[in-house]
Write a protein that holds these residues in place. Structure first.
Motif, PDB file in Angstrom:
ATOM      1  N   PRO A 198       0.821  -1.215   0.000  1.00  0.00           N
ATOM      2  CA  PRO A 198       0.000   0.000   0.000  1.00  0.00           C
ATOM      3  C   PRO A 198       0.855   1.266   0.000  1.00  0.00           C
ATOM      4  CG  PRO A 198       0.093  -0.956   2.199  1.00  0.00           C
ATOM      5  CD  PRO A 198       0.757  -1.943   1.267  1.00  0.00           C
ATOM      6  N   LEU A 199       0.300   2.328  -0.545  1.00  0.00           N
ATOM      7  CA  LEU A 199       0.953   3.635  -0.490  1.00  0.00           C
ATOM      8  C   LEU A 199       0.974   4.119   0.954  1.00  0.00           C
ATOM      9  CD1 LEU A 199       2.141   6.131  -2.000  1.00  0.00           C
ATOM     10  CD2 LEU A 199      -0.213   7.026  -2.049  1.00  0.00           C
ATOM     11  N   VAL A 200       2.132   4.601   1.409  1.00  0.00           N
ATOM     12  CA  VAL A 200       2.292   5.130   2.764  1.00  0.00           C
ATOM     13  C   VAL A 200       2.517   6.638   2.676  1.00  0.00           C
ATOM     14  CG1 VAL A 200       3.624   5.025   4.899  1.00  0.00           C
ATOM     15  CG2 VAL A 200       3.331   2.964   3.510  1.00  0.00           C
ATOM     16  N   ASN A 272      -3.017  16.104  11.700  1.00  0.00           N
ATOM     17  CA  ASN A 272      -4.383  15.901  11.214  1.00  0.00           C
ATOM     18  C   ASN A 272      -4.604  16.613   9.885  1.00  0.00           C
ATOM     19  OD1 ASN A 272      -4.945  14.370  13.474  1.00  0.00           O
ATOM     20  ND2 ASN A 272      -6.036  15.998  14.547  1.00  0.00           N
ATOM     21  N   GLN A 273      -3.978  17.767   9.729  1.00  0.00           N
ATOM     22  CA  GLN A 273      -4.083  18.494   8.465  1.00  0.00           C
ATOM     23  C   GLN A 273      -3.460  17.687   7.335  1.00  0.00           C
ATOM     24  OE1 GLN A 273      -1.895  22.164   8.413  1.00  0.00           O
ATOM     25  NE2 GLN A 273      -2.651  22.807   6.421  1.00  0.00           N
ATOM     26  N   ALA A 274      -2.310  17.084   7.601  1.00  0.00           N
ATOM     27  CA  ALA A 274      -1.666  16.246   6.580  1.00  0.00           C
ATOM     28  C   ALA A 274      -2.522  15.026   6.263  1.00  0.00           C
ATOM     29  CB  ALA A 274      -0.282  15.822   7.058  1.00  0.00           C
ATOM     30  N   ALA A 275      -3.135  14.449   7.302  1.00  0.00           N
ATOM     31  CA  ALA A 275      -3.980  13.270   7.106  1.00  0.00           C
ATOM     32  C   ALA A 275      -5.153  13.579   6.183  1.00  0.00           C
ATOM     33  CB  ALA A 275      -4.473  12.749   8.449  1.00  0.00           C
ATOM     34  N   ALA A 276      -5.650  14.805   6.266  1.00  0.00           N
ATOM     35  CA  ALA A 276      -6.820  15.177   5.475  1.00  0.00           C
ATOM     36  C   ALA A 276      -6.525  15.223   3.975  1.00  0.00           C
ATOM     37  CB  ALA A 276      -7.345  16.532   5.944  1.00  0.00           C
ATOM     38  N   VAL A 277      -5.261  15.437   3.607  1.00  0.00           N
ATOM     39  CA  VAL A 277      -4.929  15.535   2.179  1.00  0.00           C
ATOM     40  C   VAL A 277      -4.072  14.356   1.710  1.00  0.00           C
ATOM     41  CG1 VAL A 277      -5.062  18.046   2.258  1.00  0.00           C
ATOM     42  CG2 VAL A 277      -2.846  16.932   2.600  1.00  0.00           C
ATOM     43  N   ALA A 278      -3.734  13.456   2.612  1.00  0.00           N
ATOM     44  CA  ALA A 278      -2.855  12.333   2.268  1.00  0.00           C
ATOM     45  C   ALA A 278      -3.548  11.384   1.298  1.00  0.00           C
ATOM     46  CB  ALA A 278      -2.446  11.595   3.527  1.00  0.00           C
ATOM     47  N   LYS A 279      -2.753  10.726   0.475  1.00  0.00           N
ATOM     48  CA  LYS A 279      -3.280   9.769  -0.497  1.00  0.00           C
ATOM     49  C   LYS A 279      -3.123   8.322  -0.040  1.00  0.00           C
ATOM     50  CE  LYS A 279      -1.965  12.855  -4.324  1.00  0.00           C
ATOM     51  NZ  LYS A 279      -1.064  13.006  -5.497  1.00  0.00           N
ATOM     52  N   GLY A 280      -2.305   8.083   0.981  1.00  0.00           N
ATOM     53  CA  GLY A 280      -1.948   6.730   1.350  1.00  0.00           C
ATOM     54  C   GLY A 280      -3.010   5.972   2.125  1.00  0.00           C
ATOM     55  N   GLU A 281      -2.931   4.642   2.033  1.00  0.00           N
ATOM     56  CA  GLU A 281      -3.765   3.762   2.861  1.00  0.00           C
ATOM     57  C   GLU A 281      -3.170   3.586   4.251  1.00  0.00           C
ATOM     58  OE1 GLU A 281      -4.699  -0.031   0.904  1.00  0.00           O
ATOM     59  OE2 GLU A 281      -3.856   0.858  -0.921  1.00  0.00           O
ATOM     60  N   VAL A 282      -1.897   3.943   4.387  1.00  0.00           N
ATOM     61  CA  VAL A 282      -1.183   3.837   5.653  1.00  0.00           C
ATOM     62  C   VAL A 282      -0.539   5.183   5.932  1.00  0.00           C
ATOM     63  CG1 VAL A 282       0.708   2.672   6.877  1.00  0.00           C
ATOM     64  CG2 VAL A 282      -0.746   1.373   5.307  1.00  0.00           C
TER      65      VAL A 282
END
Length: 482
Positions: A198-200, A272-282
């Motif tokens: 998976p993409l991390v 949390n801000q990074a999580a909102a725009v992240a593409k990864g499954e992990v």
């Protein structure tokens, strides 16, 4: 002359397998030269009565020489599946309920010295944690041949010959794609990654700190073998021209993004801000002062994080002078919220009964380098940016994962340097002190007694120091004499 003792010419396995515990009794197998504490059976019976759902009960243990000298107590954690897959910590004294034995069978002599380990592994496959009870008292005394040997404890004693075969069979029965091998102080399970990993998404918050953050990012890009990851650098108000030039440069690289956030420092909110725009499954939470050592660090951590039931995964972090910085988080140290187990241990030292060198479960791991599935991050609401802006947000996050039914895992096989807190301001100003005390107070109010009863630790071990010293007086519950 004692009617309750029956002598038989048989091996331990033969005697255990032939014994009849009745419909609802218990069976345990003990080596003939070893000894039970005078109150061992009483304490186990007491635990069985107090926990009627129990099907497997184990105790702490120590060593005893021919002259009766005792030493080297192993004060064990409560049930810890991942540690069991690294060493037979349940070991010599385990009591099995008769109904459980009817389900899983008895000792399999094909595993030789590891037959009891195999039986515990088979039991673990049928039981949830609530049915496995730990009595935190040294009720079993392992015989050693001489006074000299009584102190010469080797963690590998808890990795019986043939144990890797028993462990491999256990993994196969569970449909777990992994290999088991003997390694160092115990066993190592190597989990397989999916055919398409998976993409991390790796989150790295920073404010300036050019030297450290460049070292962090370049070490990831140059050394990491894992094939699919993106880096999200969160620039929290940097004003150093050289840092800004570097951030602009790396933002042009494939797989690297830079987010700008000029708000006051809030570590939880930045992630949390990074999580909102992240593409990864992990997701990977990475401090800007981390430096990669082992090229397979990310593959190791992701392969564990993808296992059913696993929450957060932490790494083995070293100070630059090669003493241990992070080997799991223990709750309640020094009357506070939490701190790192085995801090400042030297390289090559396996720690207390090998626990600084074995993959195992902890209540929490540090977010300086933490891997977790995106779905779980979102399930528990990410980091708490309201109550825990700077301190303890990783501990709280891990405890919420644990509360949701997941287990947090630390692996010594992902190694990185942590140039700890080199860019964070010290908590010396009045505002910083008040902020820290408020976050500590929130944690104590939110998690209460759990902070002083960490199931991955032991109440006979000290909370005054991180080296697994013995507590005095012990924090184990006082019980009446039988």
């Amino acid at each position: 002359s004692e009617p309750r003792i029956e002598l038989a010419e048989a091996t331990l396995a033969q005697a255990f397998n032939a014994a009849d515990p009745g419909a609802d009794g218990w069976l345990a197998a003990c080596d003939a030269r070893d000894a039970l504490a005078a109150d061992a059976l009483w304490r186990v019976a007491e635990a069985a009565v107090a926990r009627p759902e129990a099907a497997l009960i184990y105790t702490d243990e120590d060593r005893i020489a021919a002259d009766g000298q005792r030493s080297a107590p192993y004060f064990k954690p409560d049930w810890n599946l991942d540690l069991l897959r690294s060493q037979d910590f349940v070991s010599r004294l385990a009591f099995f309920a008769a109904p459980l034995l009817r389900e899983v069978g008895r000792l399999d002599e094909r595993f030789g010295d590891a037959a009891r380990y195999d039986l515990v592994l088979r039991a673990a496959e049928r039981l949830d944690a609530a049915r496995i009870v730990h009595v935190p008292k040294a009720l079993y005394h392992r015989h050693v041949a001489s006074e000299e040997a009584v102190h010469a404890m080797d963690p590998a004693e808890y990795a019986p010959e043939g144990g890797e075969r028993a462990l491999q069979a256990h993994l196969a029965r569970g449909g777990i794609e992994a290999t088991a091998e003997r390694a160092g102080a115990g066993f190592r399970v190597r989990h397989a990654l999916p055919a398409e990993p998976p993409l991390v998404s790796l989150f790295i918050p920073t404010r300036n700190g050019l030297k450290l953050v460049r070292q962090c990012i370049e070490s990831i890009l140059e050394k990491t073998l894992y094939p699919r990851y993106e880096i999200i650098l969160i620039d929290n108000g940097s004003d150093d021209p050289e840092a800004l030039r570097y951030f602009e440069e790396i933002s042009a690289r494939a797989g690297v993004r830079v987010l700008r956030d000029d708000s006051p420092f809030n570590y939880s909110a930045l992630n949390n801000q990074a999580a909102a725009v992240a593409k990864g499954e992990v997701f990977g939470l990475i401090n800007n002062d981390i430096e990669v050592i082992s090229p397979d660090w990310l593959g190791e951590m992701v392969s564990i994080a993808l296992q059913p039931g696993v929450g957060a995964v932490g790494a083995r972090l070293w100070y630059p002078e090669n003493t241990l910085q992070h080997a799991g988080v223990v709750l309640g140290y020094r009357g506070g919220v939490a701190d790192h187990a085995h801090r400042r241990l030297g390289q090559g030292d396996a720690g207390y009964f090998g626990r600084a060198a074995l993959l195992q479960g902890f209540s929490a791991v540090t977010a300086a380098c933490l891997i977790v599935r995106r779905a779980l991050y979102e399930q528990v609401g990410g980091l708490d940016e309201k109550h825990l802006k700077v301190a303890y947000n990783d501990v709280d996050f891990c405890l919420r994962l644990r509360e949701a039914g997941y287990r947090n895992v630390w692996t010594p096989h992902a190694e990185l340097y942590h140039h700890e807190s080199a860019t964070r301001p010290s908590d010396l100003s009045e505002a910083q002190i008040q902020r820290f005390l408020g976050e500590e107070g929130y944690m104590k109010q939110r998690w209460g007694e759990l902070l002083f009863n960490d199931p991955a630790y032991n109440p006979n071990l000290s909370l005054a120091i991180e080296d697994f010293s013995y507590a005095w007086p012990p924090r184990a519950a006082k019980v009446a004499a039988p």
